[in-house]
Design a protein around this motif. Structure first.
Motif, short mmCIF file in Angstrom:
data_model
loop_
_atom_site.label_atom_id
_atom_site.label_comp_id
_atom_site.label_asym_id
_atom_site.label_seq_id
_atom_site.Cartn_x
_atom_site.Cartn_y
_atom_site.Cartn_z
N LEU A 34 0.81 -1.21 0.00
CA LEU A 34 0.00 0.00 0.00
C LEU A 34 0.85 1.27 0.00
N GLY A 35 1.98 1.23 0.69
CA GLY A 35 2.87 2.39 0.68
C GLY A 35 3.47 2.62 -0.69
N HIS A 36 3.92 1.56 -1.34
CA HIS A 36 4.45 1.66 -2.70
C HIS A 36 3.37 2.14 -3.67
N ARG A 37 2.17 1.60 -3.51
CA ARG A 37 1.07 1.94 -4.41
C ARG A 37 0.73 3.43 -4.31
N ALA A 38 0.86 4.01 -3.11
CA ALA A 38 0.60 5.44 -2.94
C ALA A 38 1.57 6.27 -3.78
N VAL A 39 2.84 5.84 -3.82
CA VAL A 39 3.84 6.54 -4.62
C VAL A 39 3.53 6.39 -6.10
N ILE A 40 3.29 5.16 -6.54
CA ILE A 40 3.05 4.90 -7.96
C ILE A 40 1.76 5.56 -8.44
N GLU A 41 0.72 5.48 -7.63
CA GLU A 41 -0.56 6.08 -8.02
C GLU A 41 -0.47 7.60 -8.11
N VAL A 125 9.35 13.48 -10.46
CA VAL A 125 9.79 12.26 -9.80
C VAL A 125 8.98 12.10 -8.52
N TYR A 126 8.60 10.85 -8.21
CA TYR A 126 7.78 10.54 -7.04
C TYR A 126 8.50 9.46 -6.23
N VAL A 127 8.71 9.71 -4.95
CA VAL A 127 9.41 8.76 -4.09
C VAL A 127 8.71 8.72 -2.72
N GLY A 128 9.01 7.69 -1.95
CA GLY A 128 8.55 7.65 -0.58
C GLY A 128 9.38 8.58 0.28
N GLU A 129 8.82 9.00 1.42
CA GLU A 129 9.51 10.00 2.25
C GLU A 129 10.81 9.47 2.84
N ASN A 130 11.00 8.17 2.89
CA ASN A 130 12.23 7.58 3.43
C ASN A 130 13.20 7.15 2.32
N PHE A 131 13.00 7.62 1.10
CA PHE A 131 13.83 7.22 -0.04
C PHE A 131 15.28 7.62 0.17
N SER A 157 7.37 13.94 -2.56
CA SER A 157 7.62 12.96 -1.51
C SER A 157 6.28 12.50 -0.94
N VAL A 158 6.04 11.20 -0.97
CA VAL A 158 4.76 10.65 -0.52
C VAL A 158 4.92 10.08 0.89
N PRO A 159 4.07 10.49 1.85
CA PRO A 159 4.18 9.99 3.23
C PRO A 159 4.02 8.48 3.30
N ARG A 160 4.63 7.88 4.29
CA ARG A 160 4.52 6.44 4.49
C ARG A 160 3.10 6.10 4.95
#
Length: 313
Positions: A34-41, A125-131, A157-160
C-alpha cells in the motif's frame, strides 16, 4: 500507451519513451504494498491530469545481492508477479535498471542528471519519504528536491502508509509471510498475495487417496510458511477468468516424501477443468495449519477431509 511497456534498462528507455512528458515513480517496490502503491498512483494521477506518461523505475537485483550476498534480502514477489501488479495500477512504462557496482557508485547529487540524460522528457519524480539513493545511500528527499529545482524537475515525496498505527514496510511483510500471517500480508499489500506457475505432472498420489492435486512449478525467492492454505485459483490465458476455491499445501510432504525441496500442490474444491501445461494464478487467502508428518496415509486423508470442510466455509 495502452499496454504497459517493459524496458530492461535506462539506456534502452530513451529510444522507447523519446521526449514524451514523463512522471516517474522510483523505488525497489518489493511487494508493491500500500505504501508503494501510494507513490506509484501519485505518478499515474499526475500523468493523467497533464496528458503525460506514468513510469516506474525499479532495480534488479536487490542492492543487498551486491553488498551482502551471504544474507541478501529475499523478495516477496517474482519479477513477473511484480510487473503484473504494477501494470494493474495504470502504469505506461516499467523500467528495470540493472543494479550494478557501477550504477551504485553514482553520486547522489548526479542521479537526477543521469535520469534526465536517459529520459529527456522527465518532468516529475515521485518517491517515498524515506527514499535513500546514491553512493553510500547519502541522498535523501531534501537533496532530491534541491537537485530537482536546479534541473527544473518536480520532486514529490509521498508519506509512508500505516496499518493499525504501524508503518507498512516490505521488511514487516516478509516477516508476516514467513510466520504464516497471510491475512495480515494481504491487508498490507492491498491485494491477495499470489503466485503464478505452470501445472506439471506429479506422482498422482493425491488421486489415489481421493484428493487429486494440481502440482505447480513455483520456486519463490522468499518461501511462505510451510503448511496448508485456503486459496483461490484462476486459469491464465483462457478467455474470461473464473476463480475457483481450493486448498494448497506448500512444503516437503513429510508423510509421503523424503524430499527437502518445497513444492506447491493444490486441490480444487469442485470440478477442476485445469490440467498439466496450463498456467494458473494462485491467490493465498488464509493460513489453516502448519505442515506436519502423519503416522499413516489414512490419518492424512482424514486431515485433508477436515481441511476441505474448513476451507469450504
Amino acid at each position: 500507451m495502452n499496454q504497459m511497456a517493459k524496458i530492461s534498462s535506462l539506456a534502452r528507455a530513451r529510444a522507447r519513451l523519446r521526449r514524451r512528458p514523463l512522471h516517474l515513480a522510483i523505488g525497489m517496490f518489493d511487494g508493491v504494498h500500500l505504501g508503494h502503491r501510494a507513490v506509484i498512483e501519485s505518478a499515474v494521477q499526475s500523468a493523467r491530469r497533464s496528458g503525460g506518461l506514468a513510469g516506474v523505475l525499479t532495480f534488479d537485483p536487490h542492492p543487498s545481492a551486491l553488498f551482502r550476498p551471504e544474507e541478501r534480502t529475499r523478495l516477496i514477489l517474482g519479477a513477473g508477479e511484480k510487473a503484473s501488479v504494477i501494470a494493474s495500477l495504470g502504469v505506461d512504462a516499467l523500467i528495470v535498471q540493472p543494479f550494478t557496482i557501477k550504477f551504485s557508485t553514482i553520486e547522489a547529487e548526479k542521479l537526477l542528471g543521469v535520469l534526465r540524460r536517459h529520459l529527456p522528457g522527465l518532468e516529475a519524480v515521485y518517491v517515498g519519504e524515506n527514499f535513500r539513493f546514491g553512493r553510500g545511500r547519502r541522498g535523501d528527499v531534501d537533496l532530491l528536491i534541491a537537485e530537482g529545482r536546479r534541473l527544473r524537475i518536480n520532486v514529490f515525496s509521498v508519506p509512508r502508509v500505516r496499518l493499525d498505527g504501524q508503518t507498512i514496510s516490505s521488511t514487516r511483510i516478509r516477516r508476516w509471510l514467513a510466520n504464516g500471517s497471510v491475512e495480515r500480508v494481504n491487508e498490507a499489500l492491498g491485494y491477495s498475495y499470489f503466485c503464478e506457475g505452470r501445472v506439471v505432472r506429479g506422482r498422482g498420489l493425491g488421486r489415489t487417496i481421493g484428493f487429486p492435486t494440481l502440482n505447480i512449478a513455483w520456486s519463490p525467492d522468499l518461501e511462505p510458511k510451510r503448511g496448508v492454505y485456503a486459496v483461490r485459483i484462476t486459469q491464465i490465458g483462457k478467455g474470461r477468468a473464473r476463480g475457483m476455491a481450493g486448498i494448497a499445501n506448500f512444503g516437503v510432504r513429510p508423510t509421503v516424501s523424503s524430499e527437502r525441496r518445497s513444492t506447491l500442490e493444490i486441490h480444487v474444491l469442485g470440478r477442476c477443468p485445469i490440467g498439466p501445461g496450463d498456467r494458473i494464478r494462485v491467490d493465498w487467502l488464509s493460513f489453516m495449519r502448519a505442515e506436519r508428518k502423519f503416522e499413516s496415509l489414512e490419518a492424512l486423508k482424514k486431515q485433508i477431509g477436515r481441511d476441505i470442510r474448513i476451507a469450504a466455509k
